[in-house]
Design a protein around this motif. Structure first.
Motif, short mmCIF file in Angstrom:
data_model
loop_
_atom_site.label_atom_id
_atom_site.label_comp_id
_atom_site.label_asym_id
_atom_site.label_seq_id
_atom_site.Cartn_x
_atom_site.Cartn_y
_atom_site.Cartn_z
N ILE A 5 0.80 -1.32 -0.14
CA ILE A 5 0.11 0.11 -0.11
C ILE A 5 0.90 1.20 0.03
N ASP A 6 2.01 1.30 0.71
CA ASP A 6 2.76 2.42 0.70
C ASP A 6 3.25 2.95 -0.64
N SER A 7 3.54 2.09 -1.73
CA SER A 7 3.77 2.48 -3.09
C SER A 7 2.66 3.24 -3.66
N SER A 8 1.41 2.81 -3.48
CA SER A 8 0.30 3.50 -3.93
C SER A 8 0.34 4.85 -3.36
N VAL A 28 8.40 11.09 -4.85
CA VAL A 28 8.17 9.67 -4.58
C VAL A 28 8.99 9.58 -3.25
N ARG A 29 10.11 9.88 -3.34
CA ARG A 29 11.11 9.85 -2.42
C ARG A 29 10.64 10.65 -1.02
N ASP A 30 10.41 11.83 -1.39
CA ASP A 30 9.70 12.75 -0.19
C ASP A 30 8.41 12.04 0.40
N ALA A 31 7.66 11.59 -0.26
CA ALA A 31 6.57 11.09 0.34
C ALA A 31 7.03 9.86 1.12
N TYR A 32 7.66 8.96 0.70
CA TYR A 32 8.29 7.74 1.40
C TYR A 32 8.85 8.19 3.02
N HIS A 33 9.61 9.49 2.95
CA HIS A 33 9.91 10.13 4.20
C HIS A 33 8.82 10.43 5.17
N LYS A 34 7.95 11.04 4.51
CA LYS A 34 6.77 11.46 5.25
C LYS A 34 6.02 10.29 5.80
N LEU A 35 5.84 9.23 5.20
CA LEU A 35 5.31 8.08 5.60
C LEU A 35 6.02 7.21 6.72
N ALA A 36 7.20 7.25 6.57
CA ALA A 36 8.38 6.91 7.61
C ALA A 36 8.26 7.73 8.90
N GLU A 37 7.96 8.78 8.56
CA GLU A 37 8.07 9.75 9.87
C GLU A 37 6.53 9.44 10.54
N ALA A 38 5.68 9.35 9.95
CA ALA A 38 4.46 9.02 10.46
C ALA A 38 4.12 7.68 10.97
N HIS A 39 4.95 6.61 10.63
CA HIS A 39 4.62 5.33 10.98
C HIS A 39 6.18 4.68 11.41
N LYS A 40 6.55 5.42 12.52
CA LYS A 40 7.98 4.98 12.70
C LYS A 40 8.03 3.61 13.37
N GLN A 41 6.99 2.93 13.99
CA GLN A 41 6.94 1.62 14.55
C GLN A 41 6.89 0.52 13.46
N ARG A 42 6.39 1.18 12.55
CA ARG A 42 6.00 -0.17 11.24
C ARG A 42 7.29 0.05 10.24
N ILE A 43 7.45 1.46 9.93
CA ILE A 43 8.46 1.60 8.51
C ILE A 43 9.93 1.82 9.14
N LYS A 44 10.77 0.96 8.73
CA LYS A 44 12.23 1.01 9.06
C LYS A 44 13.07 1.44 7.92
N VAL A 45 13.74 2.63 7.94
CA VAL A 45 14.57 3.21 6.81
C VAL A 45 15.67 2.42 6.75
N ILE A 46 15.82 1.92 5.43
CA ILE A 46 17.41 1.42 5.05
C ILE A 46 18.17 2.32 4.15
N ASP A 47 19.34 2.57 4.36
CA ASP A 47 20.10 3.27 3.39
C ASP A 47 20.59 2.25 2.17
N ALA A 48 19.83 2.69 1.11
CA ALA A 48 19.97 1.68 -0.04
C ALA A 48 21.11 2.16 -1.04
N GLY A 49 21.68 3.25 -0.62
CA GLY A 49 22.82 3.85 -1.48
C GLY A 49 24.13 3.22 -1.32
N LYS A 50 24.09 2.42 -0.16
CA LYS A 50 25.51 1.60 0.11
C LYS A 50 25.63 0.49 -0.58
N SER A 51 26.55 -0.42 -0.52
CA SER A 51 26.85 -1.71 -1.17
C SER A 51 25.81 -2.79 -0.93
#
Length: 210
Positions: A98-101, A168-191
């Motif tokens: 759902i977060d993608s939509s 899209v990226r900004d929206a994902y950040h807003k969702l992560a901020e609003a749902h910290k218990q469920r959404i865990k951010v991973i730095d995908a720019g690394k190896s």
């Protein structure tokens, strides 16, 4: 025991699909029953809808049509594949939900995140993920990865302007901020190894506490 529903989210080229397969293998090695799947798709009807949504030739598709098609594919996939697996006690690893939509159609297409959530609330009937891993990457880096990966499926979203992907990226950040218990951010720019290890640490903590 009821299963666990884990979703993988992120912009184009974030590498979540590759990590999902790796995580699936590792969890099976640990003795978990695992189902790997994706959206849109995962079952026959939803895969047919996927072909319509992501076909690069369908540039005239209306934003609301797109949102409704995603929700329809999501509903069928949920009741036919995801919920039965959860009832069997499996760990379901799903590439997008759902977060993608909310990020793509709600924010980037300008339909409104609340409006798109209402469409999807009807579709998923309050079945939300237990954990969401958000693969965060600069859009420019993600799109350059796509260009370099000849084997990756090219789709209609890849053709969007860079401003679309930044929204899209900004929206994902807003969702992560609003749902910290469920959404865990991973730095995908690394190896790949670093990202996989980060995901494994988050999953280990989650599975230990579940």
């Amino acid at each position: 025991m009821k299963g666990l529903f884990v979703t993988f989210e992120g912009g184009e080229g974030a590498g979540k699909s590759s990590i999902l397969r790796e995580v699936g293998r590792e969890l099976r090695d640990q003795g978990y029953a695992v189902l790997e799947t994706r959206e849109p798709g995962g079952i026959r009807i939803a895969e047919e809808i996927r072909k319509v949504i992501l076909n690069p030739a369908h540039t005239e598709m209306d934003a609301r049509t797109e949102a409704l098609l995603y929700a329809a594919a999501r509903r069928q996939h949920l009741i036919e594949k995801v919920l039965p697996a959860l009832e069997r006690g499996e760990v379901v690893l799903c590439d997008r939900f759902i977060d993608s939509s909310l990020a793509y159609q709600g924010a980037a297409r300008g339909l409104g995140m609340e409006e798109v959530y209402d469409i999807n609330k009807f579709a998923i009937d309050d079945h939300m993920p237990d954990l969401t891993l958000l693969f965060d990457i600069e859009p420019e880096q993600g799109l350059s990865r796509i260009e370099a990966n000849e084997g990756r499926e090219q789709n209609r979203l890849d053709l969007e302007h860079i401003a679309f992907h930044k929204t899209v990226r900004d929206a994902y950040h807003k969702l992560a901020e609003a749902h910290k218990q469920r959404i865990k951010v991973i730095d995908a720019g690394k190896s790949f190894e670093e990202v996989r290890n980060s995901v494994q640490r988050v999953l280990d903590r989650f599975l230990t506490s579940s």
